[in-house]
Design a protein around this motif. Structure first.
Motif, PDB file in Angstrom:
ATOM      1  N   PHE A  15       0.717  -0.996  -0.031  1.00 53.14           N
ATOM      2  CA  PHE A  15      -0.494  -0.197   0.113  1.00 53.14           C
ATOM      3  C   PHE A  15       1.055   1.632  -0.196  1.00 53.14           C
ATOM      4  O   PHE A  15       0.470   1.977  -0.316  1.00 53.14           O
ATOM      5  CB  PHE A  15      -0.613  -0.223   1.290  1.00 53.14           C
ATOM      6  CG  PHE A  15      -2.326  -0.820   0.834  1.00 53.14           C
ATOM      7  CD1 PHE A  15      -3.138  -1.230   0.330  1.00 53.14           C
ATOM      8  CD2 PHE A  15      -2.754  -2.167   2.333  1.00 53.14           C
ATOM      9  CE1 PHE A  15      -3.841  -2.170   0.040  1.00 53.14           C
ATOM     10  CE2 PHE A  15      -3.334  -2.495   2.180  1.00 53.14           C
ATOM     11  CZ  PHE A  15      -4.135  -2.621   1.235  1.00 53.14           C
ATOM     12  N   LEU A  19       0.900   4.156  -2.972  1.00 47.64           N
ATOM     13  CA  LEU A  19       0.642   5.543  -2.689  1.00 47.64           C
ATOM     14  C   LEU A  19       1.804   6.331  -3.320  1.00 47.64           C
ATOM     15  O   LEU A  19       1.942   7.536  -3.448  1.00 47.64           O
ATOM     16  CB  LEU A  19       1.105   6.054  -1.226  1.00 47.64           C
ATOM     17  CG  LEU A  19       0.534   7.267  -1.084  1.00 47.64           C
ATOM     18  CD1 LEU A  19      -0.156   8.161  -1.364  1.00 47.64           C
ATOM     19  CD2 LEU A  19       1.220   7.445   0.513  1.00 47.64           C
ATOM     20  N   GLN A 255      -4.301   2.825  -8.433  1.00 49.41           N
ATOM     21  CA  GLN A 255      -3.203   3.840  -7.779  1.00 49.41           C
ATOM     22  C   GLN A 255      -3.459   5.427  -8.820  1.00 49.41           C
ATOM     23  O   GLN A 255      -3.826   5.815  -8.317  1.00 49.41           O
ATOM     24  CB  GLN A 255      -1.619   3.648  -7.917  1.00 49.41           C
ATOM     25  CG  GLN A 255      -1.271   3.033  -9.144  1.00 49.41           C
ATOM     26  CD  GLN A 255      -1.229   3.966 -10.510  1.00 49.41           C
ATOM     27  OE1 GLN A 255      -0.791   5.239 -10.365  1.00 49.41           O
ATOM     28  NE2 GLN A 255      -1.681   3.907 -12.022  1.00 49.41           N
ATOM     29  N   TYR A 257      -6.338   5.860  -9.191  1.00 50.49           N
ATOM     30  CA  TYR A 257      -7.397   6.489  -8.241  1.00 50.49           C
ATOM     31  C   TYR A 257      -7.168   7.083  -7.119  1.00 50.49           C
ATOM     32  O   TYR A 257      -7.643   8.453  -7.166  1.00 50.49           O
ATOM     33  CB  TYR A 257      -8.345   5.948  -7.045  1.00 50.49           C
ATOM     34  CG  TYR A 257      -9.263   4.726  -8.164  1.00 50.49           C
ATOM     35  CD1 TYR A 257     -10.299   5.941  -9.387  1.00 50.49           C
ATOM     36  CD2 TYR A 257      -9.543   3.497  -7.947  1.00 50.49           C
ATOM     37  CE1 TYR A 257     -11.425   4.606 -10.032  1.00 50.49           C
ATOM     38  CE2 TYR A 257     -10.245   2.558  -8.959  1.00 50.49           C
ATOM     39  CZ  TYR A 257     -11.462   3.537  -9.903  1.00 50.49           C
ATOM     40  OH  TYR A 257     -12.411   2.718 -10.442  1.00 50.49           O
ATOM     41  N   LEU A 258      -6.100   7.551  -6.691  1.00 49.99           N
ATOM     42  CA  LEU A 258      -5.174   8.096  -5.460  1.00 49.99           C
ATOM     43  C   LEU A 258      -4.422   9.193  -6.169  1.00 49.99           C
ATOM     44  O   LEU A 258      -4.181  10.732  -5.565  1.00 49.99           O
ATOM     45  CB  LEU A 258      -3.471   7.486  -5.092  1.00 49.99           C
ATOM     46  CG  LEU A 258      -4.237   6.194  -4.237  1.00 49.99           C
ATOM     47  CD1 LEU A 258      -3.087   4.831  -3.392  1.00 49.99           C
ATOM     48  CD2 LEU A 258      -5.000   6.667  -2.638  1.00 49.99           C
ATOM     49  N   PHE A 283     -12.586  11.789  -0.987  1.00 54.20           N
ATOM     50  CA  PHE A 283     -11.334  10.553  -0.793  1.00 54.20           C
ATOM     51  C   PHE A 283     -11.535   9.729   0.141  1.00 54.20           C
ATOM     52  O   PHE A 283     -10.814   8.895   0.094  1.00 54.20           O
ATOM     53  CB  PHE A 283     -10.345  11.706   0.481  1.00 54.20           C
ATOM     54  CG  PHE A 283      -9.121  11.661   0.228  1.00 54.20           C
ATOM     55  CD1 PHE A 283      -8.557  11.822   0.088  1.00 54.20           C
ATOM     56  CD2 PHE A 283      -9.216  10.254   1.791  1.00 54.20           C
ATOM     57  CE1 PHE A 283      -7.269  11.134  -0.298  1.00 54.20           C
ATOM     58  CE2 PHE A 283      -7.866  10.017   2.325  1.00 54.20           C
ATOM     59  CZ  PHE A 283      -6.651  10.654   1.311  1.00 54.20           C
ATOM     60  N   ALA A 284     -12.588   9.859   1.085  1.00 52.88           N
ATOM     61  CA  ALA A 284     -13.254   7.946   2.265  1.00 52.88           C
ATOM     62  C   ALA A 284     -12.922   7.062   0.378  1.00 52.88           C
ATOM     63  O   ALA A 284     -13.103   6.227   0.921  1.00 52.88           O
ATOM     64  CB  ALA A 284     -13.544   8.287   2.688  1.00 52.88           C
ATOM     65  N   PHE A 287     -10.683   6.322  -1.073  1.00 50.62           N
ATOM     66  CA  PHE A 287      -9.364   5.046  -0.221  1.00 50.62           C
ATOM     67  C   PHE A 287      -9.835   3.440  -0.290  1.00 50.62           C
ATOM     68  O   PHE A 287      -9.240   2.764  -0.282  1.00 50.62           O
ATOM     69  CB  PHE A 287      -9.305   5.814   1.129  1.00 50.62           C
ATOM     70  CG  PHE A 287      -8.017   5.170   2.068  1.00 50.62           C
ATOM     71  CD1 PHE A 287      -6.831   4.837   2.384  1.00 50.62           C
ATOM     72  CD2 PHE A 287      -9.222   4.412   3.158  1.00 50.62           C
ATOM     73  CE1 PHE A 287      -6.449   4.113   3.077  1.00 50.62           C
ATOM     74  CE2 PHE A 287      -8.595   3.651   3.733  1.00 50.62           C
ATOM     75  CZ  PHE A 287      -7.158   3.505   3.878  1.00 50.62           C
ATOM     76  N   VAL A 290      -9.701   2.115  -3.718  1.00 52.32           N
ATOM     77  CA  VAL A 290      -8.040   0.779  -3.640  1.00 52.32           C
ATOM     78  C   VAL A 290      -8.118  -0.191  -2.817  1.00 52.32           C
ATOM     79  O   VAL A 290      -7.265  -1.573  -3.085  1.00 52.32           O
ATOM     80  CB  VAL A 290      -7.093   2.491  -2.897  1.00 52.32           C
ATOM     81  CG1 VAL A 290      -6.115   2.001  -3.303  1.00 52.32           C
ATOM     82  CG2 VAL A 290      -7.691   3.482  -4.236  1.00 52.32           C
ATOM     83  N   VAL A 291      -9.039   0.317  -1.524  1.00 51.43           N
ATOM     84  CA  VAL A 291      -8.380  -1.087  -0.955  1.00 51.43           C
ATOM     85  C   VAL A 291      -8.710  -2.470  -1.014  1.00 51.43           C
ATOM     86  O   VAL A 291      -8.705  -3.831  -0.938  1.00 51.43           O
ATOM     87  CB  VAL A 291      -8.672  -0.644   0.566  1.00 51.43           C
ATOM     88  CG1 VAL A 291      -8.468  -2.194   1.671  1.00 51.43           C
ATOM     89  CG2 VAL A 291      -7.836   0.604   1.075  1.00 51.43           C
TER      90      VAL A 291
END
Length: 309
Positions: A15, A19, A255, A257-258, A283-284, A287, A290-291
């Motif tokens: 992870f 990032l 990634q 999405y980040l 943002f939540a 996250f 991605v998880v």
């Protein structure tokens, strides 16, 4: 053969690398925007791939690792270069003449969608679970919340440039899937081999099209080119090929999405931009998405042996 089974601490490391990759590639759009101000796109990308390839080659030499010598591997490097650097890099650099770096980031963040669709429709090399589908939908929802619907008003303008970025995104999706074929190699080898293969195609094109000896690039463009080559290319691609092996192609492209929330965060910290509550909710969602797409699945349970008799 060395056992490469993931250790318990591996997810946190992966992870963190995801990032880092999102940050390095998120910065590339700004580097490109600064670079093309005085350096034509083909020459900019030719220098990008050449500098990155030579840097990686030097590091491999210091590590005592030699590049493969067989033609089959180099043909695969060439295909990877076309999909992951030559075509998409040039398309994005050309598009950023008229498309803002932020909008380019948004359009390019759809690569997990195309990877997911290619996986479902063609390769089927990864299981298509509800969790991954949920991750795709959550990520897209988060991006829409972060950028706001008003940001989509620009999608109708400069249509060709925007379509070029979408085409580059499809190339990235194909590259993420094709890159799985390098699993037996040190991550630096396909990174260096694909960059050098890309440079072999782009340097002659630059000489013919742009006559780079006649250019007078600005200091900011040169610095942007160096940042693009060293950080957003050489370092980023080493991380990328490692993650392809550990997270899979769909997980690695998550990634993308980040990149948007990272860009928003930079604006908050350095440009005094304000985030509304909707953006934080977005943002939540990103996250969570991605998880969901990158979290390793549970290993199948082994049935207990039945007692004899």
């Amino acid at each position: 053969m060395t056992d490469q089974t993931a250790k318990p601490a591996a997810p946190a490391i992966e992870f963190a690398l995801l990032l880092a990759l999102a940050t390095l590639w998120g910065a590339s759009y700004t580097f490109i925007k600064l670079g093309i101000a005085t350096i034509p796109p083909v020459t900019l990308i030719a220098c990008r791939t050449l500098i990155a390839g030579l840097l990686l080659l030097g590091i491999l030499r210091l590590r005592g690792i030699a590049l493969p010598r067989d033609g089959a591997t180099w043909r695969r490097f060439l295909v990877q270069a076309v999909l992951n650097s030559v075509v998409p890099f040039c398309l994005i650099a050309w598009a950023e003449y008229t498309v803002d770096a932020g909008l380019a980031t948004i359009l390019n963040s759809t690569s997990p969608i195309f990877t997911f669709l290619l996986t479902v429709a063609i390769t089927r090399h990864e299981p298509v679970s509800f969790r991954k589908l949920f991750g795709v939908l959550a990520g897209l929802t988060g991006i829409c919340l972060i950028i706001g619907l008003q940001a989509l008003n620009g999608l109708g303008r400069e249509l060709l440039a925007q379509l070029a970025i979408v085409a580059a995104t499809v190339c990235y999706a194909g590259a993420a899937i094709f890159g799985r074929g390098f699993k037996g190699l040190d991550p630096m080898l396909p990174a260096a081999g694909s960059m050098l293969s890309g440079a072999a195609l782009l340097v002659p094109a630059s000489l013919l099209l742009d006559r780079p000896w006649t250019l007078v690039p600005s200091t900011s463009s040169v610095l942007a080119l160096l940042g693009l080559s060293v950080f957003s290319t050489a370092l980023a691609f080493v991380i990328y090929f490692r993650l392809i092996h550990t997270l899979g192609s769909v997980g690695t492209t998550a990634q993308a999405y980040l990149r948007v929330p990272i860009g928003v965060g930079i604006g908050v910290l350095f440009l005094n931009e304000q985030l509304g509550p909707t953006a934080w909710i977005g943002f939540a969602c990103v996250f969570v998405g991605v998880v969901a797409m990158t979290l390793p699945g549970r290993a199948p349970r082994t049935a207990a042996p039945k007692p004899a008799g």
